[in-house]
Design a protein around this motif. Structure first.
Motif, PDB file in Angstrom:
ATOM      1  N   LYS A   1       0.830  -1.203   0.000  1.00  0.00           N
ATOM      2  CA  LYS A   1       0.000   0.000   0.000  1.00  0.00           C
ATOM      3  C   LYS A   1       0.866   1.255   0.000  1.00  0.00           C
ATOM      4  O   LYS A   1       0.564   2.241  -0.669  1.00  0.00           O
ATOM      5  CB  LYS A   1      -0.914   0.000   1.225  1.00  0.00           C
ATOM      6  N   SER A   2       1.974   1.214   0.751  1.00  0.00           N
ATOM      7  CA  SER A   2       2.878   2.354   0.801  1.00  0.00           C
ATOM      8  C   SER A   2       3.448   2.652  -0.583  1.00  0.00           C
ATOM      9  O   SER A   2       3.570   3.802  -0.991  1.00  0.00           O
ATOM     10  CB  SER A   2       4.014   2.067   1.790  1.00  0.00           C
ATOM     11  N   GLY A   3       3.788   1.588  -1.337  1.00  0.00           N
ATOM     12  CA  GLY A   3       4.321   1.781  -2.681  1.00  0.00           C
ATOM     13  C   GLY A   3       3.300   2.323  -3.653  1.00  0.00           C
ATOM     14  O   GLY A   3       3.593   3.163  -4.496  1.00  0.00           O
ATOM     15  N   LYS A   4       2.037   1.869  -3.534  1.00  0.00           N
ATOM     16  CA  LYS A   4       0.992   2.322  -4.443  1.00  0.00           C
ATOM     17  C   LYS A   4       0.598   3.775  -4.204  1.00  0.00           C
ATOM     18  O   LYS A   4       0.118   4.463  -5.106  1.00  0.00           O
ATOM     19  CB  LYS A   4      -0.250   1.432  -4.287  1.00  0.00           C
ATOM     20  N   ASN A   5       0.803   4.245  -2.977  1.00  0.00           N
ATOM     21  CA  ASN A   5       0.388   5.612  -2.637  1.00  0.00           C
ATOM     22  C   ASN A   5       1.402   6.678  -3.025  1.00  0.00           C
ATOM     23  O   ASN A   5       1.179   7.858  -2.817  1.00  0.00           O
ATOM     24  CB  ASN A   5       0.125   5.715  -1.129  1.00  0.00           C
TER      25      ASN A   5
END
Length: 231
Positions: free
Chosen positions: A116-120
């Motif tokens: 999720k951190s990478g997608k944001n």
């Protein structure tokens, strides 16, 4: 069989377990033998060999005791509430099954948090430069094996950040800070973590071997060497 060649063991919990304290020394010795068998069993934490429950006669042969002695010690452990049985009569350890469940849930939550951190990450609006990414929140709260914990990307680790994150996705943060963060790094003659001592070396090597075919890309080809032997 479990892919983990090792398991967590807390001497203080073992010695402070009131149920274990009331059984005989021989019964406690039998229980630790059973724990080792259950660690390698499927389902985890159950007294199974292959797909069959381990019979009392087989357990007696494994530990070098008579069937009568095994039966007496099992009665002790059962009466004290140390061992449990399924509806089918299979012996299991509630502590082991509960810890295993929390560990799987915590690892899954950490992986999802990293994804999720990478997608944001959002591209930079500056037109004069190639697109960059915003730095994600340094800390993301996730549920770990022991409840609410804090997942941190901040580290003093000297190696590539993707190596740190790859270990963080597979192991809990306390483990990474104990064994990965103190390590040095080398790129030649091979990519390797430089372990500060033999304990860190053994734990990191065991972790890498346990990943087998599921090793993250950042850890492929990675080795670990002792500081005194580093190039």
């Amino acid at each position: 069989m479990t892919a983990q060649p090792w398991m967590k063991f807390y001497p203080r919990d073992w010695r402070g377990d009131q149920a274990l304290r009331v059984v005989s020394l021989s019964a406690r010795g039998l229980w630790i033998e059973m724990i080792c068998i259950m660690h390698e069993a499927t389902p985890y934490g159950h007294l199974m060999v292959g797909d069959q429950p381990l019979a009392e006669s087989a357990l007696a042969r494994v530990v070098g005791a008579s069937v009568e002695e095994i039966q007496a010690m099992l009665v002790e452990l059962s009466a004290a509430g140390v061992l449990r049985r399924t509806r089918a009569g299979v012996i299991f350890s509630k502590r082991m099954t509960d810890d295993h469940k929390r560990s799987k849930e915590g690892r899954k939550a950490k992986v999802e948090a990293l994804e999720k951190s990478g997608k944001n990450r959002q591209p930079s609006r500056c037109p004069s430069r190639p697109p960059t990414t915003q730095k994600p929140d340094a800390r993301a709260k996730v549920e770990g094996p022991t409840g609410s914990s804090t997942l941190s990307e901040k580290t003093s680790f000297l190696g590539p950040k993707e190596v740190w994150l790859a270990f963080l996705a597979s192991k809990d943060e306390a483990w990474c800070r104990s064994y990965i963060e103190p390590c040095g790094w080398q790129d030649v003659p091979e990519r390797a973590l430089i372990a500060p001592n033999s304990i860190a070396l053994g734990n990191i090597d065991a972790a890498l071997r346990s990943m087998r075919g599921n090793r993250p890309a950042a850890l492929i080809g990675l080795s670990v060497v002792l500081k005194a032997k580093a190039a």
